[in-house]
Design a protein around this motif. Structure first.
Motif, PDB file in Angstrom:
ATOM      1  N   LYS A  72      53.348   3.680  64.035  1.00 50.96           N
ATOM      2  CA  LYS A  72      53.938   4.687  64.921  1.00 50.96           C
ATOM      3  C   LYS A  72      54.125   6.027  64.212  1.00 50.96           C
ATOM      4  O   LYS A  72      54.350   7.038  64.863  1.00 50.96           O
ATOM      5  N   ASP A  73      54.044   6.018  62.886  1.00 50.80           N
ATOM      6  CA  ASP A  73      54.240   7.234  62.094  1.00 50.80           C
ATOM      7  C   ASP A  73      53.030   8.144  62.226  1.00 50.80           C
ATOM      8  O   ASP A  73      51.904   7.762  61.891  1.00 50.80           O
ATOM      9  N   ARG A  74      53.247   9.368  62.693  1.00 49.72           N
ATOM     10  CA  ARG A  74      52.149  10.323  62.905  1.00 49.72           C
ATOM     11  C   ARG A  74      51.592  10.851  61.575  1.00 49.72           C
ATOM     12  O   ARG A  74      50.495  11.373  61.543  1.00 49.72           O
TER      13      ARG A  74
ATOM     14  N   CYS B 123      48.867   7.549  60.560  1.00 50.45           N
ATOM     15  CA  CYS B 123      47.671   7.365  61.367  1.00 50.45           C
ATOM     16  C   CYS B 123      47.921   7.865  62.787  1.00 50.45           C
ATOM     17  O   CYS B 123      49.065   8.036  63.200  1.00 50.45           O
ATOM     18  N   SER B 124      46.831   8.092  63.494  1.00 50.99           N
ATOM     19  CA  SER B 124      46.914   8.548  64.886  1.00 50.99           C
ATOM     20  C   SER B 124      46.153   7.584  65.767  1.00 50.99           C
ATOM     21  O   SER B 124      45.042   7.172  65.427  1.00 50.99           O
TER      22      SER B 124
ATOM     23  N   TYR C 252      42.897   3.125  65.777  1.00 53.21           N
ATOM     24  CA  TYR C 252      43.561   4.196  65.042  1.00 53.21           C
ATOM     25  C   TYR C 252      42.574   4.940  64.157  1.00 53.21           C
ATOM     26  O   TYR C 252      41.510   4.411  63.810  1.00 53.21           O
TER      27      TYR C 252
ATOM     28  N   HIS D 172      45.009   9.313  58.583  1.00 46.92           N
ATOM     29  CA  HIS D 172      45.014  10.714  58.188  1.00 46.92           C
ATOM     30  C   HIS D 172      44.236  10.850  56.889  1.00 46.92           C
ATOM     31  O   HIS D 172      44.060   9.903  56.145  1.00 46.92           O
TER      32      HIS D 172
END
Length: 183
Positions: A48-50, A53-54, A142, A145
């Motif tokens: 959930k952490d931007r 990963c997205s 996903y 980043h």
């Protein structure tokens, strides 16, 4: 080795849980490449952490699901309207008093059965919405980043380099020969 930055979320059994790649907490969520060349465990918090990963959102699939839901609602409304029209027709058609009483009893039974069916359908629909919302809350695809993806690439590259170095050390012809001349 070319590795694409697309990762699919998989879930393993509780007994197979391993530490998260970032925080080392035990987790059952695994991110794996589509070609199964690389994988790592990541906890739900990091998914959930931007900054980590997205999610890759498939807009077409979302629109299709919304349209399917709307179509189902329209169908249900249409069926209800037809049932109401049938009830009004049934009430007007019988001409004899005996038939009217029978139709009233039958209509009452149909209403009771319909209410039971509606309640059951509502419960099923409600439970389906809850389960689908749980599944839909977490995306399945996903992209990492760039810093985390580069770390994965570096890890793979270092593993290949160390494997080549081990093979070179096992090969005796890789070492120079002993000098044979006099001093």
């Amino acid at each position: 080795m070319v590795l694409s930055n697309i990762w699919h979320l998989r879930t393993v059994a509780e007994s197979s849980s391993k530490p998260c790649y970032v925080c080392y907490k035990p987790t059952v969520s695994v991110l794996i490449t589509p070609d199964n060349k690389d994988f790592f465990y990541a906890c739900r918090g990091h998914l959930k952490d931007r900054g980590f990963c997205s999610p890759v959102v498939d807009e077409a699939a979302k629109k299709k699901e919304e349209l399917d839901r709307e179509i189902e609602l329209v169908k249900k409304e249409y069926e209800e309207k037809l049932a109401k029209k049938k009830k009004t027709k049934d009430k007007k058609d019988p001409k004899e008093e005996g038939q009217e009483e029978k139709t009233k009893e039958a209509a009452a039974q149909k209403e009771v059965e319909k209410e039971k069916d509606d309640k059951a359908c509502a419960e099923i629909c409600f439970s389906n919405r809850e389960t689908s919302s749980v599944v839909d809350d977490i995306p399945r695809i996903y992209t990492l980043h760039k810093n985390f993806f580069q770390m994965r690439l570096d890890r793979i590259r270092n593993a290949e380099i160390s494997k080549r170095n081990r093979e070179r050390l096992k090969n005796p012809t890789a070492f120079p020969s002993v000098p044979s001349g006099a001093l």
